[in-house]
Design a protein around this motif. Sequence first.
Motif, mmCIF file in Angstrom:
data_model
loop_
_atom_site.group_PDB
_atom_site.id
_atom_site.type_symbol
_atom_site.label_atom_id
_atom_site.label_comp_id
_atom_site.label_asym_id
_atom_site.label_seq_id
_atom_site.Cartn_x
_atom_site.Cartn_y
_atom_site.Cartn_z
ATOM 1 N N GLY A 45 0.715 -1.183 0.004
ATOM 2 C CA GLY A 45 -0.077 -0.032 0.168
ATOM 3 C C GLY A 45 0.952 1.264 -0.077
ATOM 4 O O GLY A 45 0.459 2.100 -0.719
ATOM 5 N N GLY A 46 2.029 1.279 0.601
ATOM 6 C CA GLY A 46 2.671 2.342 0.881
ATOM 7 C C GLY A 46 3.357 2.493 -0.696
ATOM 8 O O GLY A 46 3.594 3.876 -1.158
ATOM 9 N N HIS A 47 3.934 1.672 -1.288
ATOM 10 C CA HIS A 47 4.082 1.914 -2.863
ATOM 11 C C HIS A 47 3.149 2.678 -3.590
ATOM 12 O O HIS A 47 3.594 3.309 -4.327
ATOM 13 C CB HIS A 47 4.846 0.605 -3.382
ATOM 14 C CG HIS A 47 6.043 0.115 -2.788
ATOM 15 N ND1 HIS A 47 6.350 -0.581 -1.432
ATOM 16 C CD2 HIS A 47 7.461 0.527 -3.173
ATOM 17 C CE1 HIS A 47 7.613 -0.624 -1.498
ATOM 18 N NE2 HIS A 47 8.300 0.075 -2.408
ATOM 19 N N ILE A 48 2.051 1.809 -3.452
ATOM 20 C CA ILE A 48 0.921 2.539 -4.332
ATOM 21 C C ILE A 48 0.729 4.041 -3.839
ATOM 22 O O ILE A 48 0.735 4.866 -4.905
ATOM 23 C CB ILE A 48 -0.365 1.623 -4.140
ATOM 24 C CG1 ILE A 48 -0.344 0.370 -4.482
ATOM 25 C CG2 ILE A 48 -1.584 2.443 -4.728
ATOM 26 C CD1 ILE A 48 -1.506 -0.535 -4.452
ATOM 27 N N TYR A 49 0.552 4.097 -2.741
ATOM 28 C CA TYR A 49 0.335 5.789 -2.546
ATOM 29 C C TYR A 49 1.470 6.587 -2.809
ATOM 30 O O TYR A 49 1.473 7.601 -3.383
ATOM 31 C CB TYR A 49 0.378 5.724 -0.892
ATOM 32 C CG TYR A 49 0.060 6.951 -0.254
ATOM 33 C CD1 TYR A 49 -1.069 7.684 -0.138
ATOM 34 C CD2 TYR A 49 1.293 7.826 0.418
ATOM 35 C CE1 TYR A 49 -1.020 9.005 0.535
ATOM 36 C CE2 TYR A 49 1.295 8.993 0.729
ATOM 37 C CZ TYR A 49 0.017 9.591 0.769
ATOM 38 O OH TYR A 49 -0.122 10.778 1.245
ATOM 39 N N ARG A 50 2.935 6.144 -2.433
ATOM 40 C CA ARG A 50 4.019 6.990 -3.092
ATOM 41 C C ARG A 50 3.873 7.153 -4.367
ATOM 42 O O ARG A 50 4.228 8.359 -4.848
ATOM 43 C CB ARG A 50 5.128 6.247 -2.472
ATOM 44 C CG ARG A 50 6.539 6.945 -3.069
ATOM 45 C CD ARG A 50 6.733 8.074 -1.839
ATOM 46 N NE ARG A 50 8.013 8.749 -2.278
ATOM 47 C CZ ARG A 50 9.242 8.278 -1.884
ATOM 48 N NH1 ARG A 50 9.523 6.969 -1.019
ATOM 49 N NH2 ARG A 50 10.302 8.859 -2.375
ATOM 50 N N TYR A 51 3.602 6.262 -5.186
ATOM 51 C CA TYR A 51 3.444 6.539 -6.626
ATOM 52 C C TYR A 51 2.736 7.457 -6.982
ATOM 53 O O TYR A 51 2.885 8.064 -8.096
ATOM 54 C CB TYR A 51 3.449 4.960 -7.360
ATOM 55 C CG TYR A 51 3.528 5.232 -8.896
ATOM 56 C CD1 TYR A 51 4.932 5.405 -9.260
ATOM 57 C CD2 TYR A 51 2.353 5.224 -9.572
ATOM 58 C CE1 TYR A 51 5.203 5.167 -10.620
ATOM 59 C CE2 TYR A 51 2.829 5.269 -10.997
ATOM 60 C CZ TYR A 51 4.416 5.269 -11.448
ATOM 61 O OH TYR A 51 4.429 5.280 -13.007
ATOM 62 N N GLN A 52 1.400 7.387 -6.211
ATOM 63 C CA GLN A 52 0.420 7.981 -6.486
ATOM 64 C C GLN A 52 0.601 9.692 -6.286
ATOM 65 O O GLN A 52 0.205 10.575 -7.095
ATOM 66 C CB GLN A 52 -0.959 7.798 -6.046
ATOM 67 C CG GLN A 52 -1.367 6.626 -6.700
ATOM 68 C CD GLN A 52 -1.930 6.358 -7.949
ATOM 69 O OE1 GLN A 52 -2.429 7.663 -8.648
ATOM 70 N NE2 GLN A 52 -1.764 5.532 -8.876
ATOM 71 N N LYS A 53 1.265 9.989 -5.282
ATOM 72 C CA LYS A 53 1.266 11.237 -4.488
ATOM 73 C C LYS A 53 2.830 11.843 -4.971
ATOM 74 O O LYS A 53 2.892 12.849 -4.718
ATOM 75 C CB LYS A 53 1.076 11.129 -3.174
ATOM 76 C CG LYS A 53 -0.287 10.569 -2.790
ATOM 77 C CD LYS A 53 -1.419 11.730 -3.257
ATOM 78 C CE LYS A 53 -2.753 11.436 -2.597
ATOM 79 N NZ LYS A 53 -3.732 12.492 -3.249
ATOM 80 N N ASP A 54 3.777 10.969 -5.205
ATOM 81 C CA ASP A 54 5.289 11.547 -5.029
ATOM 82 C C ASP A 54 5.888 10.871 -5.905
ATOM 83 O O ASP A 54 7.054 10.332 -6.004
ATOM 84 C CB ASP A 54 5.963 11.419 -3.671
ATOM 85 C CG ASP A 54 7.175 12.116 -3.628
ATOM 86 O OD1 ASP A 54 7.456 12.928 -4.348
ATOM 87 O OD2 ASP A 54 7.899 11.599 -2.911
#
Length: 228
Positions: free
Chosen positions: A23-32
């Motif tokens: 989930g952290g990778h998905i969030y990071r890719y979407q936001k940063d």
Amino acid sequence: MSNSVDWLLWGILPYIVLTIFIGGHIYRYQKDQFGWSSKSSEFLEKKYLRIGSLLFHGGIFAVLGGHFLGILVPVSVYHSLGVTEHQYHVIALLFGIPAGIAAVTGLAILCYRRLSVKRIFKTTSKGDWAVLFFLMIVVLSGLSATFLNIDSHGFDYRTTIAPWFRGLFIFRVQPELMAEVPVWFKIHLFANYAFASIWPFTRMVHVFSFPARYLSRSFVIYKRQVKN
């Protein structure tokens, strides 16, 4: 009470860590996406980086190869090939200890580089320090577990940790396999839990950014400007 703790540590917590990791990778890719890089500091200092990076990456890739052979490959495969427990243990030590020492040495050089070169020290983020700190714990705990298990008649992680780990990916949770695992192996696993949890929010995301397009793109042609 012990069974409940084992279920929490070896049956529930691994999935929490895995959820954070994915989930952290998905969030990071979407936001940063613009921060999705290794943030190289090579232009600030090359000597220590070249030596430390070579030792660390060479050592860690060898260590990961050993983990693959020891944890993901069932012990029955080795038995079918005629490889005894003693033979496997000797081979694992001969390759694992030098690889671990190389990884620790390389990481120590990279840490020294961060601390001693003022320009790099000032540009080092909290996330960078967290990566170095947890990486050092992971590698040192793994190397310590290897040294403490140097007796060929000692603990065999291929019949405990390995099937427990493989079972997590097919939802066959077996926390009872971890009940008798020596504490130094558990420390190594806890260190990996922590490292995997911070991974998506640090420069470590660059591991999943292999520039595959570079293999097929056209060559870049540079021309020298001739002054009349």
